[in-house]
Design a protein around this motif. Structure first.
Motif, PDB file in Angstrom:
ATOM      1  N   ARG A 187       1.660  11.485 -11.052  1.00 27.24           N
ATOM      2  CA  ARG A 187       0.665  12.054 -10.137  1.00 27.24           C
ATOM      3  C   ARG A 187      -0.270  13.007 -10.885  1.00 27.24           C
ATOM      4  O   ARG A 187      -1.491  12.992 -10.686  1.00 27.24           O
ATOM      5  CB  ARG A 187       1.352  12.764  -8.983  1.00 27.24           C
ATOM      6  CG  ARG A 187       1.975  11.779  -7.999  1.00 27.24           C
ATOM      7  CD  ARG A 187       2.783  12.424  -6.912  1.00 27.24           C
ATOM      8  NE  ARG A 187       1.999  13.415  -6.188  1.00 27.24           N
ATOM      9  CZ  ARG A 187       2.521  14.356  -5.431  1.00 27.24           C
ATOM     10  NH1 ARG A 187       3.827  14.443  -5.288  1.00 27.24           N
ATOM     11  NH2 ARG A 187       1.766  15.203  -4.786  1.00 27.24           N
ATOM     12  N   LYS A 214       0.849  -1.187   0.000  1.00 26.53           N
ATOM     13  CA  LYS A 214       0.000   0.000   0.000  1.00 26.53           C
ATOM     14  C   LYS A 214       0.887   1.239   0.000  1.00 26.53           C
ATOM     15  O   LYS A 214       1.900   1.287   0.685  1.00 26.53           O
ATOM     16  CB  LYS A 214      -0.893   0.005   1.233  1.00 26.53           C
ATOM     17  CG  LYS A 214      -1.788   1.224   1.299  1.00 26.53           C
ATOM     18  CD  LYS A 214      -3.148   0.865   1.789  1.00 26.53           C
ATOM     19  CE  LYS A 214      -4.050   2.054   1.959  1.00 26.53           C
ATOM     20  NZ  LYS A 214      -4.389   2.751   0.757  1.00 26.53           N
ATOM     21  N   THR A 215       0.515   2.205  -0.804  1.00 27.51           N
ATOM     22  CA  THR A 215       1.251   3.470  -0.841  1.00 27.51           C
ATOM     23  C   THR A 215       0.385   4.582  -0.282  1.00 27.51           C
ATOM     24  O   THR A 215      -0.849   4.465  -0.251  1.00 27.51           O
ATOM     25  CB  THR A 215       1.682   3.824  -2.271  1.00 27.51           C
ATOM     26  OG1 THR A 215       0.520   3.959  -3.076  1.00 27.51           O
ATOM     27  CG2 THR A 215       2.593   2.758  -2.858  1.00 27.51           C
ATOM     28  N   TYR A 216       1.026   5.634   0.143  1.00 26.01           N
ATOM     29  CA  TYR A 216       0.325   6.753   0.765  1.00 26.01           C
ATOM     30  C   TYR A 216       0.795   8.053   0.123  1.00 26.01           C
ATOM     31  O   TYR A 216       1.992   8.242  -0.117  1.00 26.01           O
ATOM     32  CB  TYR A 216       0.595   6.785   2.270  1.00 26.01           C
ATOM     33  CG  TYR A 216       0.162   5.518   2.960  1.00 26.01           C
ATOM     34  CD1 TYR A 216      -1.143   5.371   3.419  1.00 26.01           C
ATOM     35  CD2 TYR A 216       1.050   4.453   3.121  1.00 26.01           C
ATOM     36  CE1 TYR A 216      -1.541   4.194   4.039  1.00 26.01           C
ATOM     37  CE2 TYR A 216       0.646   3.277   3.741  1.00 26.01           C
ATOM     38  CZ  TYR A 216      -0.645   3.157   4.197  1.00 26.01           C
ATOM     39  OH  TYR A 216      -1.060   1.996   4.801  1.00 26.01           O
ATOM     40  N   LEU A 217      -0.133   8.939  -0.146  1.00 31.49           N
ATOM     41  CA  LEU A 217       0.166  10.198  -0.810  1.00 31.49           C
ATOM     42  C   LEU A 217       1.257  10.980  -0.092  1.00 31.49           C
ATOM     43  O   LEU A 217       2.219  11.440  -0.707  1.00 31.49           O
ATOM     44  CB  LEU A 217      -1.110  11.049  -0.923  1.00 31.49           C
ATOM     45  CG  LEU A 217      -0.929  12.426  -1.562  1.00 31.49           C
ATOM     46  CD1 LEU A 217      -0.445  12.301  -2.991  1.00 31.49           C
ATOM     47  CD2 LEU A 217      -2.232  13.193  -1.513  1.00 31.49           C
ATOM     48  N   GLU A 218       1.126  11.113   1.217  1.00 30.35           N
ATOM     49  CA  GLU A 218       2.098  11.883   1.987  1.00 30.35           C
ATOM     50  C   GLU A 218       3.499  11.275   1.874  1.00 30.35           C
ATOM     51  O   GLU A 218       4.497  11.985   1.703  1.00 30.35           O
ATOM     52  CB  GLU A 218       1.654  11.941   3.452  1.00 30.35           C
ATOM     53  CG  GLU A 218       2.306  13.047   4.242  1.00 30.35           C
ATOM     54  CD  GLU A 218       1.676  13.156   5.624  1.00 30.35           C
ATOM     55  OE1 GLU A 218       2.409  12.903   6.593  1.00 30.35           O
ATOM     56  OE2 GLU A 218       0.482  13.478   5.717  1.00 30.35           O
ATOM     57  N   MET A 219       3.586   9.961   1.960  1.00 28.61           N
ATOM     58  CA  MET A 219       4.872   9.286   1.845  1.00 28.61           C
ATOM     59  C   MET A 219       5.427   9.435   0.429  1.00 28.61           C
ATOM     60  O   MET A 219       6.628   9.645   0.243  1.00 28.61           O
ATOM     61  CB  MET A 219       4.740   7.808   2.201  1.00 28.61           C
ATOM     62  CG  MET A 219       6.051   7.057   2.129  1.00 28.61           C
ATOM     63  SD  MET A 219       7.323   7.714   3.207  1.00 28.61           S
ATOM     64  CE  MET A 219       6.880   6.956   4.735  1.00 28.61           C
ATOM     65  N   ASN A 220       4.566   9.353  -0.567  1.00 29.17           N
ATOM     66  CA  ASN A 220       5.007   9.528  -1.956  1.00 29.17           C
ATOM     67  C   ASN A 220       5.643  10.898  -2.147  1.00 29.17           C
ATOM     68  O   ASN A 220       6.657  11.033  -2.830  1.00 29.17           O
ATOM     69  CB  ASN A 220       3.836   9.370  -2.924  1.00 29.17           C
ATOM     70  CG  ASN A 220       3.275   7.971  -2.932  1.00 29.17           C
ATOM     71  OD1 ASN A 220       3.890   7.041  -2.433  1.00 29.17           O
ATOM     72  ND2 ASN A 220       2.090   7.830  -3.481  1.00 29.17           N
ATOM     73  N   GLU A 221       5.041  11.923  -1.552  1.00 28.21           N
ATOM     74  CA  GLU A 221       5.591  13.274  -1.652  1.00 28.21           C
ATOM     75  C   GLU A 221       6.969  13.352  -0.993  1.00 28.21           C
ATOM     76  O   GLU A 221       7.884  13.975  -1.526  1.00 28.21           O
ATOM     77  CB  GLU A 221       4.636  14.283  -1.026  1.00 28.21           C
ATOM     78  CG  GLU A 221       3.365  14.456  -1.823  1.00 28.21           C
ATOM     79  CD  GLU A 221       2.314  15.312  -1.129  1.00 28.21           C
ATOM     80  OE1 GLU A 221       2.580  15.818  -0.018  1.00 28.21           O
ATOM     81  OE2 GLU A 221       1.225  15.466  -1.702  1.00 28.21           O
TER      82      GLU A 221
END
Length: 93
Positions: free
Chosen positions: A33, A2-9
């Motif tokens: 994105r 699972k990926t998370y937007l905040e972590m991706n940033e």
């Protein structure tokens, strides 16, 4: 995974400060994105148009009366939907 937007940033930010390969990866993440956001918007536009068409189909079917064929009603609805989608995507795209 699972990926998370905040972590991706955060990952993209870290990559931006790296060497050329890492900077390339960060740029690619940003492009993906943006593309994802555009696809989500288009999906929402299409979903709204389909719901609206369904409602209008019911109204048109009643307004055409017993003399109209399903094909006539269908063709009219398709033309309306194409016009509205075209106008919506011109404004947003």
């Amino acid at each position: 995974m699972k990926t998370y937007l905040e972590m991706n940033e955060k990952v993209a930010d870290i990559l931006r400060h790296g060497d050329k390969i890492e900077q390339y990866a960060a740029q690619y993440i940003e492009e993906l994105r943006k593309e994802n956001a555009e696809l989500k918007h288009r999906t929402e536009v299409v979903e709204r148009a389909l719901k609206d068409c369904s409602k209008r189909l019911s109204v048109f079917t009643k307004s055409f009366g017993d003399g109209a064929t399903e094909e006539e009603v269908y063709n009219k609805m398709i033309k309306i939907a194409e016009k509205e989608l075209s106008e919506e995507t011109k404004c947003k795209g």
